[in-house]
Design a protein around this motif. Structure first.
Motif, short mmCIF file in Angstrom:
data_model
loop_
_atom_site.label_atom_id
_atom_site.label_comp_id
_atom_site.label_asym_id
_atom_site.label_seq_id
_atom_site.Cartn_x
_atom_site.Cartn_y
_atom_site.Cartn_z
N ALA A 136 0.84 -1.21 0.00
CA ALA A 136 0.00 0.00 0.00
C ALA A 136 0.87 1.25 0.00
O ALA A 136 0.47 2.28 -0.52
N ARG A 137 2.07 1.15 0.59
CA ARG A 137 3.01 2.28 0.65
C ARG A 137 4.32 1.87 -0.03
O ARG A 137 5.33 1.62 0.63
N PRO A 138 4.33 1.80 -1.36
CA PRO A 138 5.54 1.34 -2.06
C PRO A 138 6.73 2.27 -1.95
O PRO A 138 7.86 1.86 -2.20
N GLY A 139 6.52 3.49 -1.53
CA GLY A 139 7.61 4.45 -1.42
C GLY A 139 8.62 4.12 -0.36
O GLY A 139 9.75 4.61 -0.38
N ARG A 140 8.26 3.27 0.58
CA ARG A 140 9.20 2.92 1.66
C ARG A 140 9.95 1.63 1.38
O ARG A 140 10.67 1.13 2.25
N VAL A 141 9.79 1.07 0.20
CA VAL A 141 10.44 -0.19 -0.17
C VAL A 141 11.67 0.09 -1.03
O VAL A 141 11.61 0.88 -1.97
N ALA A 142 12.77 -0.57 -0.68
CA ALA A 142 14.01 -0.41 -1.45
C ALA A 142 14.79 -1.72 -1.42
O ALA A 142 14.52 -2.61 -0.61
#
Length: 188
Positions: A136-142
């Motif tokens: 749901a919050r792909p911006g915090r995935v790396a």
């Protein structure tokens, strides 16, 4: 937002095989508390035992003070389930190289961890963007790709997916510096 220099840093590591063990070791050695979970019963405890042997070897060779080895081991906690990652600032997965399995874990973690917890993958072959698409919050995935053996190969790739927010990569690069690795920034 993760401040990689925070003294109360709490990291989770999912997967306690060769790579997971190495990641746990470098995080614990740099002062972070680390919770390690493995889906295989007993594997996380075996990983801590293996790390203890590695650190004891370094002490025996005069490369590490006994007090530092003891302190690092004291910072490693065994987790019985991913729910133990609830208050982690960062969770690094080092599980099987299977996109569907990693996506499932990240979906599960999102329901457990706080909104600013970074979700990182040690993958070397799968798309970070594809893993993040399950969230749901792909911006915090790396991506946080270490090389084997982690404590000796002092380099880590910090991989931004298409939607990774800038602060995530910066935090991971800063954390790498804290445990003595060179961060190489790259795009998915």
């Amino acid at each position: 937002m993760l401040d990689p220099s925070r003294s109360d840093l709490l990291a989770g590591v999912a997967g306690s095989g060769t790579m997971g063990r190495g990641i746990v070791q470098v995080l614990a050695r740099c002062g972070a508390r680390v919770r390690v979970y493995d889906a295989q019963a007993g594997a996380a405890a075996q990983a801590k035992d293996a790390i203890a042997k590695v650190l004891a070897g370094r002490v025996a060779k005069g490369r590490l003070a006994q007090a530092d080895a003891d302190a690092a081991l004291a910072r490693i906690e065994i987790a019985d389930a991913p729910a133990a990652f609830k208050d982690c600032h960062l969770v690094v997965e080092a599980i099987v190289e299977d996109l569907a399995v990693k996506q499932k874990l990240f979906r599960e973690l999102e329901a457990i961890v706080g909104e600013t917890c970074i979700l990182a993958s040690n993958t070397s072959s799968l798309s970070v963007t594809a893993m993040a698409a399950a969230c749901a919050r792909p911006g915090r995935v790396a991506g946080y790709h270490f090389f084997n053996p982690v404590p000796l190969m002092r380099i880590v790739e910090v991989v931004d997916g298409e939607l990774t927010e800038p602060w995530v990569g910066e935090a991971l690069a800063g954390l790498a510096q804290r445990f003595g690795h060179t961060a190489v920034r790259c795009k998915d």
